[in-house]
Design a protein around this motif. Structure first.
Motif, short mmCIF file in Angstrom:
data_model
loop_
_atom_site.label_atom_id
_atom_site.label_comp_id
_atom_site.label_asym_id
_atom_site.label_seq_id
_atom_site.Cartn_x
_atom_site.Cartn_y
_atom_site.Cartn_z
N ALA A 77 71.82 -19.84 -61.71
CA ALA A 77 70.70 -18.89 -61.72
C ALA A 77 69.62 -19.26 -60.71
O ALA A 77 69.01 -18.37 -60.12
N GLY A 78 69.40 -20.53 -60.47
CA GLY A 78 68.37 -20.94 -59.52
C GLY A 78 68.91 -21.23 -58.13
O GLY A 78 68.21 -21.76 -57.29
N THR A 79 70.17 -20.89 -57.90
CA THR A 79 70.78 -21.15 -56.60
C THR A 79 71.23 -19.83 -55.98
O THR A 79 70.88 -18.76 -56.45
N ASN A 80 72.05 -19.93 -54.96
CA ASN A 80 72.57 -18.73 -54.31
C ASN A 80 73.93 -18.37 -54.88
O ASN A 80 74.79 -19.24 -55.03
N TYR A 81 74.11 -17.11 -55.19
CA TYR A 81 75.40 -16.59 -55.62
C TYR A 81 75.45 -15.12 -55.25
O TYR A 81 74.43 -14.48 -55.00
N LYS A 82 76.68 -14.59 -55.22
CA LYS A 82 76.89 -13.16 -54.97
C LYS A 82 77.85 -12.63 -56.02
O LYS A 82 78.80 -13.31 -56.40
N LEU A 83 77.61 -11.41 -56.45
CA LEU A 83 78.53 -10.68 -57.32
C LEU A 83 78.95 -9.46 -56.53
O LEU A 83 78.11 -8.61 -56.18
N ILE A 84 80.24 -9.37 -56.20
CA ILE A 84 80.74 -8.38 -55.25
C ILE A 84 81.86 -7.57 -55.89
O ILE A 84 82.72 -8.12 -56.57
N THR A 85 81.86 -6.26 -55.64
CA THR A 85 83.04 -5.45 -55.91
C THR A 85 83.32 -4.65 -54.64
O THR A 85 82.41 -4.34 -53.88
N ASN A 86 84.57 -4.36 -54.41
CA ASN A 86 84.98 -3.66 -53.20
C ASN A 86 85.57 -2.30 -53.55
O ASN A 86 86.09 -2.10 -54.64
N GLY A 87 85.50 -1.40 -52.60
CA GLY A 87 86.09 -0.08 -52.77
C GLY A 87 86.68 0.40 -51.46
O GLY A 87 86.43 -0.17 -50.40
N GLY A 88 87.48 1.44 -51.54
CA GLY A 88 88.09 2.01 -50.34
C GLY A 88 88.95 0.99 -49.63
O GLY A 88 89.68 0.23 -50.26
N SER A 89 88.84 0.95 -48.32
CA SER A 89 89.70 0.04 -47.54
C SER A 89 89.32 -1.42 -47.73
O SER A 89 90.09 -2.31 -47.36
N TYR A 90 88.16 -1.71 -48.33
CA TYR A 90 87.79 -3.10 -48.62
C TYR A 90 88.47 -3.63 -49.87
O TYR A 90 88.45 -4.82 -50.13
N GLN A 91 89.05 -2.75 -50.68
CA GLN A 91 89.70 -3.16 -51.93
C GLN A 91 91.17 -3.45 -51.66
O GLN A 91 91.93 -2.56 -51.30
N SER A 92 91.57 -4.70 -51.85
CA SER A 92 92.92 -5.12 -51.47
C SER A 92 93.98 -4.83 -52.53
O SER A 92 95.17 -4.85 -52.23
N THR A 93 93.58 -4.62 -53.76
CA THR A 93 94.53 -4.30 -54.83
C THR A 93 93.90 -3.23 -55.72
O THR A 93 92.69 -3.24 -55.94
N PRO A 94 94.70 -2.28 -56.19
CA PRO A 94 94.14 -1.16 -56.95
C PRO A 94 93.85 -1.51 -58.42
O PRO A 94 94.43 -0.96 -59.34
N HIS A 95 92.97 -2.47 -58.60
CA HIS A 95 92.52 -2.86 -59.94
C HIS A 95 91.07 -3.30 -59.78
O HIS A 95 90.78 -4.17 -58.96
N LEU A 96 90.19 -2.70 -60.55
CA LEU A 96 88.78 -3.07 -60.50
C LEU A 96 88.64 -4.58 -60.69
O LEU A 96 89.23 -5.15 -61.61
N HIS A 97 87.88 -5.20 -59.83
CA HIS A 97 87.60 -6.63 -59.98
C HIS A 97 86.28 -6.97 -59.32
O HIS A 97 85.86 -6.33 -58.37
N LEU A 98 85.63 -7.97 -59.88
CA LEU A 98 84.38 -8.49 -59.35
C LEU A 98 84.65 -9.88 -58.81
O LEU A 98 85.42 -10.64 -59.40
#
Length: 119
Positions: A77-98
């Motif tokens: 919480a006090g450091t750097n992190y990212k929470l990412i989801t991809n869509g379209g051509s950025y999504q490598s597999t057709p299953h929602l994932h973070l």
């Protein structure tokens, strides 16, 4: 997009993963091919192809609750992190994932890992 790696390989048990956290509807595990020093994938156990296909808002809440729990458990919480989801051509597999990532990218010259998307 390729076949659904998460349903076909991870949830079926065909590819073993290191589970980080699990609820009745969500699985979080260490990425099988990490691109960051810390790289966790969070998926719904139900097949949902894309973020825009979610019809149950409580599932989105549960995905985020798992992400927050991992952030707290790993004291990020006090450091750097990212929470990412991809869509379209950025999504490598057709299953929602973070992707929950922290630390440094393993390949700092890759714009996607640096958090910048190539146009």
């Amino acid at each position: 997009m390729s076949a659904d790696f998460y349903c076909d390989s991870v949830l079926s048990g065909q590819v073993p993963v290191q589970v980080v956290m699990e609820t009745q509807r969500v699985l979080a595990f260490e990425h099988t091919r990490p691109t960051w020093q810390m790289h966790v994938v969070i998926i719904p156990k139900q097949h949902i192809a894309r973020l825009v296909d979610v019809t149950d808002p409580t599932l989105l809440s549960e995905l985020l609750e798992v992400a927050v729990a991992i952030i707290r458990d790993r004291d990020l919480a006090g450091t750097n992190y990212k929470l990412i989801t991809n869509g379209g051509s950025y999504q490598s597999t057709p299953h929602l994932h973070l992707h929950l990532v922290s630390g440094s990218p393993l390949d700092p010259h890759d714009p996607a890992q640096a958090g910048e998307m190539a146009v």
